[in-house]
Scaffold this motif. Structure first.
Motif, mmCIF file in Angstrom:
data_model
loop_
_atom_site.group_PDB
_atom_site.id
_atom_site.type_symbol
_atom_site.label_atom_id
_atom_site.label_comp_id
_atom_site.label_asym_id
_atom_site.label_seq_id
_atom_site.Cartn_x
_atom_site.Cartn_y
_atom_site.Cartn_z
ATOM 1 N N LEU A 94 -0.873 11.368 7.893
ATOM 2 C CA LEU A 94 -1.344 11.533 6.519
ATOM 3 C C LEU A 94 -1.856 10.200 5.966
ATOM 4 O O LEU A 94 -2.917 10.154 5.337
ATOM 5 N N LEU A 95 -1.129 9.153 6.208
ATOM 6 C CA LEU A 95 -1.558 7.816 5.748
ATOM 7 C C LEU A 95 -2.869 7.404 6.399
ATOM 8 O O LEU A 95 -3.763 6.848 5.732
ATOM 9 N N ASP A 96 -3.002 7.661 7.692
ATOM 10 C CA ASP A 96 -4.253 7.336 8.391
ATOM 11 C C ASP A 96 -5.416 8.155 7.830
ATOM 12 O O ASP A 96 -6.506 7.623 7.616
ATOM 13 N N ALA A 97 -5.174 9.448 7.577
ATOM 14 C CA ALA A 97 -6.241 10.308 7.052
ATOM 15 C C ALA A 97 -6.686 9.856 5.667
ATOM 16 O O ALA A 97 -7.867 9.933 5.326
ATOM 17 N N ALA A 98 -5.732 9.323 4.887
ATOM 18 C CA ALA A 98 -6.056 8.841 3.545
ATOM 19 C C ALA A 98 -6.654 7.439 3.576
ATOM 20 O O ALA A 98 -7.130 6.950 2.557
ATOM 21 N N SER A 119 -4.598 2.978 9.881
ATOM 22 C CA SER A 119 -4.432 2.282 8.608
ATOM 23 C C SER A 119 -3.202 1.385 8.747
ATOM 24 O O SER A 119 -2.344 1.612 9.611
ATOM 25 N N THR A 166 -0.138 20.625 4.894
ATOM 26 C CA THR A 166 -1.213 19.787 4.355
ATOM 27 C C THR A 166 -2.195 19.361 5.442
ATOM 28 O O THR A 166 -3.413 19.401 5.244
ATOM 29 N N THR A 193 2.918 4.135 -1.350
ATOM 30 C CA THR A 193 3.029 4.764 -2.674
ATOM 31 C C THR A 193 4.483 4.785 -3.129
ATOM 32 O O THR A 193 5.408 4.729 -2.310
ATOM 33 N N GLU A 250 3.875 11.562 8.630
ATOM 34 C CA GLU A 250 3.551 10.635 7.538
ATOM 35 C C GLU A 250 2.457 9.662 7.978
ATOM 36 O O GLU A 250 1.539 9.368 7.224
ATOM 37 N N GLN A 257 -5.050 4.685 3.922
ATOM 38 C CA GLN A 257 -4.226 3.748 3.153
ATOM 39 C C GLN A 257 -3.953 2.510 3.965
ATOM 40 O O GLN A 257 -3.641 2.570 5.138
ATOM 41 N N SER A 283 0.805 -1.222 0.000
ATOM 42 C CA SER A 283 0.000 0.000 0.000
ATOM 43 C C SER A 283 0.839 1.273 0.000
ATOM 44 O O SER A 283 0.298 2.367 -0.155
#
Length: 179
Positions: A172-176, A121, A108, A51, A169, A178, A49
């Motif tokens: 951000l990954l949790d918010a997305a 995530s 962001t 990127t 990071e 992923q 997962s």
């Protein structure tokens, strides 16, 4: 040549430039902890997962950690040899690169008003795992620095910034969502 040298069978190992020490030497503990950190980053990088962009950022860090481990596994009396050999060092630009990543993530994600819990995530949890292993390596390097002051203080700053970056990071990954 085999990797089985048997030189560690008596509880000793060798630092850079063949300097023999006990396996409980602070330098061995410090570079071992950083090696664990690199392995944790490898788990994050290898996750399906993750990127390509994050994978490349992580790989860049892992490459810097090789030089960092070399630096901390070099006894003070061999630092000139290390430099002459052209091995990697952590420099101010490495810190600035991480600080720029942190700033972009903060821009962001915006301000944080609550605690975070790892596990939002799968990929975020791997970033959090790498972060806590980074903190452990930072503590080991701080212990080394207390026993034998580091020649390069950028090492401590770099590890501290890396854990901050990984925390962001993970958010951000949790918010997305992923992973």
């Amino acid at each position: 040549m085999s990797i089985v040298t048997k030189t560690g069978d008596n509880g000793s190992t060798r630092l850079m430039f063949n300097h023999e020490v006990s396996k409980h030497d602070p330098r061995v503990d410090a570079y071992g902890a950083v090696d664990e950190f690199s392995a944790a980053l490898g788990m994050l990088r290898a996750n399906p997962s993750t990127t390509d962009s994050l994978s490349q950022r992580v790989l860049s860090i892992q490459k810097h950690l090789i030089g960092l481990m070399g630096e901390i596994s070099t006894p003070v009396e061999s630092v000139a040899k290390y430099d002459k050999a052209g091995y990697g060092r952590i420099i101010k630009e490495n810190i600035e690169e991480i600080e720029l990543r942190i700033q972009k993530l903060e821009d962001t994600l915006g301000p944080f008003t609550d605690w975070s819990l790892p596990g939002g995530s799968e990929t975020g949890a791997l970033a959090d795992w790498a972060r806590v292993v980074c903190r452990r390596s930072e503590r080991a390097v701080c212990s080394l620095n207390s026993a034998e002051p580091l020649q390069n203080k950028s090492i401590l700053i770099y590890l501290n910034r890396l854990s901050d970056w990984l925390w962001l990071e993970a958010r951000l990954l949790d918010a997305a969502g992923q992973g």
